[in-house]
Design an enzyme around this catalytic site. Structure first.
Site, PDB file in Angstrom:
ATOM      1  N   GLU A  65       0.889  -1.175   0.000  1.00  0.00           N
ATOM      2  CA  GLU A  65       0.000   0.000   0.000  1.00  0.00           C
ATOM      3  C   GLU A  65       0.918   1.214   0.000  1.00  0.00           C
ATOM      4  O   GLU A  65       1.594   1.484   0.992  1.00  0.00           O
ATOM      5  CB  GLU A  65      -0.927  -0.036   1.207  1.00  0.00           C
ATOM      6  CG  GLU A  65      -1.865  -1.237   1.133  1.00  0.00           C
ATOM      7  CD  GLU A  65      -3.005  -1.223   2.146  1.00  0.00           C
ATOM      8  OE1 GLU A  65      -3.010  -0.382   3.047  1.00  0.00           O
ATOM      9  OE2 GLU A  65      -3.894  -2.087   2.015  1.00  0.00           O
ATOM     10  N   GLU A  84      -6.441  -5.209  -0.103  1.00  0.00           N
ATOM     11  CA  GLU A  84      -6.794  -5.786   1.192  1.00  0.00           C
ATOM     12  C   GLU A  84      -8.207  -5.309   1.521  1.00  0.00           C
ATOM     13  O   GLU A  84      -8.804  -4.537   0.791  1.00  0.00           O
ATOM     14  CB  GLU A  84      -5.767  -5.391   2.251  1.00  0.00           C
ATOM     15  CG  GLU A  84      -4.389  -6.003   1.954  1.00  0.00           C
ATOM     16  CD  GLU A  84      -3.416  -5.974   3.129  1.00  0.00           C
ATOM     17  OE1 GLU A  84      -3.852  -6.152   4.276  1.00  0.00           O
ATOM     18  OE2 GLU A  84      -2.214  -5.761   2.885  1.00  0.00           O
TER      19      GLU A  84
HETATM   20  P1  NDP Z   1       8.527   4.773   4.249  1.00  0.00           P
HETATM   21  O1  NDP Z   1       8.421   4.041   2.971  1.00  0.00           O
HETATM   22  O2  NDP Z   1       9.690   5.663   4.452  1.00  0.00           O
HETATM   23  O3  NDP Z   1       8.555   3.764   5.479  1.00  0.00           O
HETATM   24  C1  NDP Z   1       7.525   2.833   5.735  1.00  0.00           C
HETATM   25  C2  NDP Z   1       8.088   1.706   6.582  1.00  0.00           C
HETATM   26  O4  NDP Z   1       9.060   0.983   5.817  1.00  0.00           O
HETATM   27  C3  NDP Z   1       8.827   2.200   7.823  1.00  0.00           C
HETATM   28  O5  NDP Z   1       8.605   1.285   8.867  1.00  0.00           O
HETATM   29  C4  NDP Z   1      10.265   2.179   7.343  1.00  0.00           C
HETATM   30  O6  NDP Z   1      11.212   2.146   8.367  1.00  0.00           O
HETATM   31  C5  NDP Z   1      10.274   0.906   6.534  1.00  0.00           C
HETATM   32  N1  NDP Z   1      11.372   0.791   5.578  1.00  0.00           N
HETATM   33  C6  NDP Z   1      12.142   1.779   5.043  1.00  0.00           C
HETATM   34  N2  NDP Z   1      13.064   1.250   4.206  1.00  0.00           N
HETATM   35  C7  NDP Z   1      12.893  -0.084   4.213  1.00  0.00           C
HETATM   36  C8  NDP Z   1      13.532  -1.177   3.560  1.00  0.00           C
HETATM   37  N3  NDP Z   1      14.547  -0.982   2.712  1.00  0.00           N
HETATM   38  N4  NDP Z   1      13.102  -2.434   3.799  1.00  0.00           N
HETATM   39  C9  NDP Z   1      12.069  -2.641   4.642  1.00  0.00           C
HETATM   40  N5  NDP Z   1      11.428  -1.654   5.307  1.00  0.00           N
HETATM   41  C10 NDP Z   1      11.814  -0.388   5.082  1.00  0.00           C
HETATM   42  O7  NDP Z   1       7.151   5.553   4.427  1.00  0.00           O
HETATM   43  P2  NDP Z   1       6.783   6.602   5.525  1.00  0.00           P
HETATM   44  O8  NDP Z   1       6.907   5.979   6.870  1.00  0.00           O
HETATM   45  O9  NDP Z   1       7.533   7.860   5.224  1.00  0.00           O
HETATM   46  O10 NDP Z   1       5.224   6.817   5.254  1.00  0.00           O
HETATM   47  C11 NDP Z   1       4.730   7.724   4.339  1.00  0.00           C
HETATM   48  C12 NDP Z   1       4.370   7.049   3.044  1.00  0.00           C
HETATM   49  O11 NDP Z   1       3.435   6.011   3.276  1.00  0.00           O
HETATM   50  C13 NDP Z   1       3.692   7.981   2.070  1.00  0.00           C
HETATM   51  O12 NDP Z   1       4.239   7.772   0.792  1.00  0.00           O
HETATM   52  C14 NDP Z   1       2.241   7.544   2.101  1.00  0.00           C
HETATM   53  O13 NDP Z   1       1.513   7.834   0.930  1.00  0.00           O
HETATM   54  C15 NDP Z   1       2.382   6.079   2.329  1.00  0.00           C
HETATM   55  N6  NDP Z   1       1.151   5.528   2.871  1.00  0.00           N
HETATM   56  C16 NDP Z   1       0.358   4.747   2.071  1.00  0.00           C
HETATM   57  C17 NDP Z   1      -0.854   4.267   2.541  1.00  0.00           C
HETATM   58  C18 NDP Z   1      -1.735   3.415   1.693  1.00  0.00           C
HETATM   59  O14 NDP Z   1      -2.674   2.833   2.240  1.00  0.00           O
HETATM   60  N7  NDP Z   1      -1.508   3.292   0.402  1.00  0.00           N
HETATM   61  C19 NDP Z   1      -1.317   4.591   3.894  1.00  0.00           C
HETATM   62  C20 NDP Z   1      -0.396   5.387   4.643  1.00  0.00           C
HETATM   63  C21 NDP Z   1       0.789   5.843   4.151  1.00  0.00           C
HETATM   64  P3  NDP Z   1      11.672   3.494   9.115  1.00  0.00           P
HETATM   65  O15 NDP Z   1      11.141   3.269  10.446  1.00  0.00           O
HETATM   66  O16 NDP Z   1      13.165   3.523   9.088  1.00  0.00           O
HETATM   67  O17 NDP Z   1      11.087   4.660   8.421  1.00  0.00           O
END
Ligand code: NDP
Length: 483
Positions: A250, A464
């Site tokens: 997502e 989902e």
């Molecule tokens: P990120 O992609 O930066 O991070 C999401 C999660 O992935 C965090 O837990 C992050 O860890 C982890 N992560 C980062 N790199 C990796 C990797 N290489 N391998 C595995 N896990 C990794 O997103 P944000 O947290 O910045 O959230 C914002 C984004 O989420 C926006 O783009 C938003 O649109 C999207 N989003 C989409 C939704 C949907 O339903 N489609 C709903 C809500 C948000 P870390 O803790 O280090 O950041």
């Protein structure tokens, strides 16, 4: 002020990260550290895997009725501790307490309640193959799932994964966002108190680069549910490819909010203020590209600017706050850089664009930003194409239905869209053409957990919700019984 230190949760015990390292997590409204998070690494994921795979042997055989009973209990305990969760979510994420109370925490409880009921009431397929036999389908739990969640709706989105995952008989290793781990940590005690057996849900806190990637690259974790940014989603696809994992992604969005001249003006305006700025614009479903039909463009723009100026930005814990703080300094800087880019691209800042000067004292270093409306940009500008994920929207006048469908769909994203019109035929016609996983007509953010949810194009892979969650969290097989 003493910092709250949290620990990993493995086998129903709180344990320190194996390498002993922690990092600070910040209170976004104050811009100062308020907690310490384990900087977990591969050995922590390995430990969690051991617990989760052992638990899988019994949990996968536990009856649906028993799993359902525990899920209902978890929901009840979240409700019972609602105030505690609400305060923690608001403090950790920066969101207004009113939003945490009305949306985030009730939805976290509802996620468990919904799937507790869903598993009891789903029916599989059966078909007679005339002259040969009889077929029926059966669902099997898959194993240990990796659940990776973002920071914008921390507990809401994490539980959207945990609930169907364990309801279906899988066990889980969760990696919440490094920026917002507090409510996930509090959830661990709830899970234990609800009687969830040891090892069914494990939390490994830390960064995506270390803990997240270790989950994605773990050869024995067969499914990953990820919510986050599109760039991270692409990395997860690449890193998991050698293992043929089942993926649900997502991802980001750049959602259109289409306002036709024949809309219910007041309703469209009021809801557009919410869909632009709720949670500081940090909701993947926010309508960040507003397209208004030319005859009402000026009136709508003026109304939106007037409404945005009235929104109260500040202390997330104050009950009348509309916009709290952005989640982190880095994110605040990223959003500000898009406002600068908007000006360079020829846009006009109709309102906002600054940190509110009135916020002083303990809030002086918080990551606040006024609700910002930018006009005068064309659909090819980066600010109108790239996800900003903050309280920044663009507004643009369109002339025809064909034009607005074309500019809405001319995007690499396809998550959601809102359409405002009182013409039912037009609503169905336009909704049918829009390339987005969810289209709302005369509303926004109305979510029905029974319905498919997901994104088209770079907004995600898979769906989902309802049966679709069961499809993701189980393997479906056909059994043929000969006559
Ligand atoms: P990120 O992609 O930066 O991070 C999401 C999660 O992935 C965090 O837990 C992050 O860890 C982890 N992560 C980062 N790199 C990796 C990797 N290489 N391998 C595995 N896990 C990794 O997103 P944000 O947290 O910045 O959230 C914002 C984004 O989420 C926006 O783009 C938003 O649109 C999207 N989003 C989409 C939704 C949907 O339903 N489609 C709903 C809500 C948000 P870390 O803790 O280090 O950041």
């Amino acid at each position: 002020m003493a910092l709250t230190t949290i620990d990993n949760f493995i086998n129903n015990e709180f344990v320190k990260p194996t390498e002993g390292a922690y990092f600070d997590t910040f209170n976004p409204a104050h811009g100062v550290p308020h907690g310490q998070i384990p900087d977990s690494t591969k050995p922590d994921v390995d430990l969690a895997y051991k617990a989760a795979s052992t638990a899988f042997t019994t949990w996968s055989k536990t009856t649906k009725a028993e799993r359902s009973r525990i899920l209902y209990k978890i929901a009840d305990l979240i409700d019972a501790r609602q105030d505690e969760f609400v305060r923690a979510e608001s403090k950790d994420q920066g969101k207004p307490i009113s939003l945490a109370k009305s949306v985030d925490i009730p939805r976290a409880a509802y996620n468990f309640r919904f799937f507790a009921g869903k598993i009891l009431h789903s029916v599989e397929e059966a078909a007679e193959l005339e002259g040969v036999g009889f077929n029926y389908s059966q669902r099997m739990p898959i194993g240990v799932a990796g659940l990776i969640s973002p920071w914008n709706l921390p507990l809401y989105l994490l539980t959207w994964k945990i609930a169907p995952c364990i309801a279906c008989g899988n066990t889980a290793i969760c990696k919440p966002s490094e920026f917002t781990s507090l409510t996930a940590y509090m959830l661990c005690s709830v899970l234990k108190d609800a009687g969830l057996p040891a090892g069914v849900v494990n939390m490994v806190f830390g960064t995506g680069m270390k803990a997240g990637q270790a989950l994605v690259e773990h050869p024995r974790i067969p499914l990953i549910s990820f919510t986050g940014g599109t760039v991270t989603g692409a990395k997860i696809i690449a890193n998991s490819a050698p293992y043929f994992k089942k993926l649900s992604l997502e991802l980001g969005g750049k959602n259109a909010n289409i306002v036709f001249a024949d809309c219910d003006f007041e309703k469209a305006l009021t809801t557009s203020l919410r869909s632009s700025f709720a949670n500081q614009g940090e909701i993947c479903l926010c309508g960040s590209r507003i397209f208004v039909e030319r005859p009402i463009y000026e009136k709508f723009l003026n109304g939106l600017v007037e409404g945005a100026k009235k929104l109260k930005v500040g202390d997330p814990s104050a009950p009348d706050t509309n916009l709290g703080a952005l989640v982190s300094k880095e994110h605040w800087e990223k959003v500000m850089s898009y406002i600068d880019l908007g000006v360079k691209e020829g846009g006009k800042i109709e309102c906002g664009g600054q940190k509110p000067v009135s916020l002083q004292g303990e809030f002086q270093n918080g990551y606040f930003l006024e609700p910002t409306i930018i006009s005068g940009l064309t659909p090819s500008c980066r600010v109108m194409r790239e996800e900003i994920f903050g309280p920044v929207v663009t507004i643009y006048a369109f002339d025809t239905e064909e034009e607005v469908i074309q500019i809405t769909n001319d995007s690499e994203y396809g998550l959601s869209c809102s359409i405002w019109t009182e013409n039912g035929r037009r609503a169905r016609r336009v909704a049918g053409e829009i390339q987005a996983g969810t289209v709302w007509v005369n509303t926004w953010m109305a979510r029905d957990l029974r319905m498919p949810f997901g994104g088209m194009k770079k907004s995600g892979l898979g769906r989902e919700g309802g049966e679709h969650s069961l499809d993701f969290y189980t393997e479906l097989k056909t059994i043929c019984l000969a006559d």
